[in-house]
Write a protein that holds these residues in place. Structure first.
Motif, short mmCIF file in Angstrom:
data_model
loop_
_atom_site.label_atom_id
_atom_site.label_comp_id
_atom_site.label_asym_id
_atom_site.label_seq_id
_atom_site.Cartn_x
_atom_site.Cartn_y
_atom_site.Cartn_z
N LYS A 39 0.85 -1.20 0.00
CA LYS A 39 0.00 0.00 0.00
C LYS A 39 0.89 1.24 0.00
CE LYS A 39 -3.84 -2.31 0.53
NZ LYS A 39 -4.36 -2.88 -0.66
N PHE A 40 0.71 2.06 -1.02
CA PHE A 40 1.43 3.34 -1.14
C PHE A 40 0.39 4.43 -1.32
CE2 PHE A 40 4.71 0.51 -3.12
CZ PHE A 40 5.69 0.68 -2.15
N THR A 41 0.83 5.67 -1.23
CA THR A 41 -0.08 6.77 -1.52
C THR A 41 -0.34 6.88 -3.02
OG1 THR A 41 1.77 8.33 -1.53
CG2 THR A 41 0.55 8.10 0.52
N SER A 42 0.63 6.47 -3.85
CA SER A 42 0.42 6.49 -5.29
C SER A 42 -0.31 5.22 -5.72
CB SER A 42 1.76 6.59 -6.02
OG SER A 42 2.53 5.43 -5.78
N LYS A 43 -0.90 5.27 -6.91
CA LYS A 43 -1.61 4.12 -7.44
C LYS A 43 -0.71 3.41 -8.45
CE LYS A 43 -6.14 6.20 -6.91
NZ LYS A 43 -6.72 5.43 -5.86
N ASN A 57 3.46 2.53 -12.49
CA ASN A 57 3.04 3.66 -11.65
C ASN A 57 2.44 4.75 -12.51
OD1 ASN A 57 3.93 2.78 -8.98
ND2 ASN A 57 5.96 2.83 -9.88
#
Length: 118
Positions: A39-43, A57
């Protein structure tokens, strides 16, 4: 299907609004195996290529450049035919002794080189 042997280098970026389209392209056309992504802030998405990972990304769309990712494959002719059958755009590369190679442009403007060592 492309039979990847090893990745030389890689980074694939697509505009956020085309992320799902990119996931479908890289799984259904290119044939990559999706893997779990932390889980990252970016998708984005992660995939296996042989024993290497490719990370997909998001980034604002940019004009084409010479930036690229290169992958060694076991059968360059079969890879080319597969991509041609799926309407993928090609770029011819200058000759390098001991390698057969070409590049293609994915639907998101990323240049990707495939090569086979002779």
């Amino acid at each position: 299907m492309i039979n990847f042997k090893r990745a030389d280098h890689f980074q694939i970026v697509v505009p956020l609004e085309r992320l799902e389209e990119a996931r479908i392209f890289y799984t259904d056309i290119i044939g990559l195996e999706p893997i779990e992504r932390p889980k990252f802030t970016s998708k984005g998405y992660w995939f296996n290529i042989a024993n290497i990972q490719l990370h997909l990304n998001t980034e604002e769309a940019m004009p084409r450049t010479s930036r690229h990712n290169a992958f060694e494959v076991t059968d360059i002719a079969a890879a080319r035919k597969h991509l041609e059958n799926n309407g993928v755009e090609f770029l011819e590369e200058p000759l390098i002794p001991g390698r057969e190679r070409f590049s293609f442009i994915d639907p998101f403007g990323n240049r990707i080189e495939l090569l086979e060592m002779l």
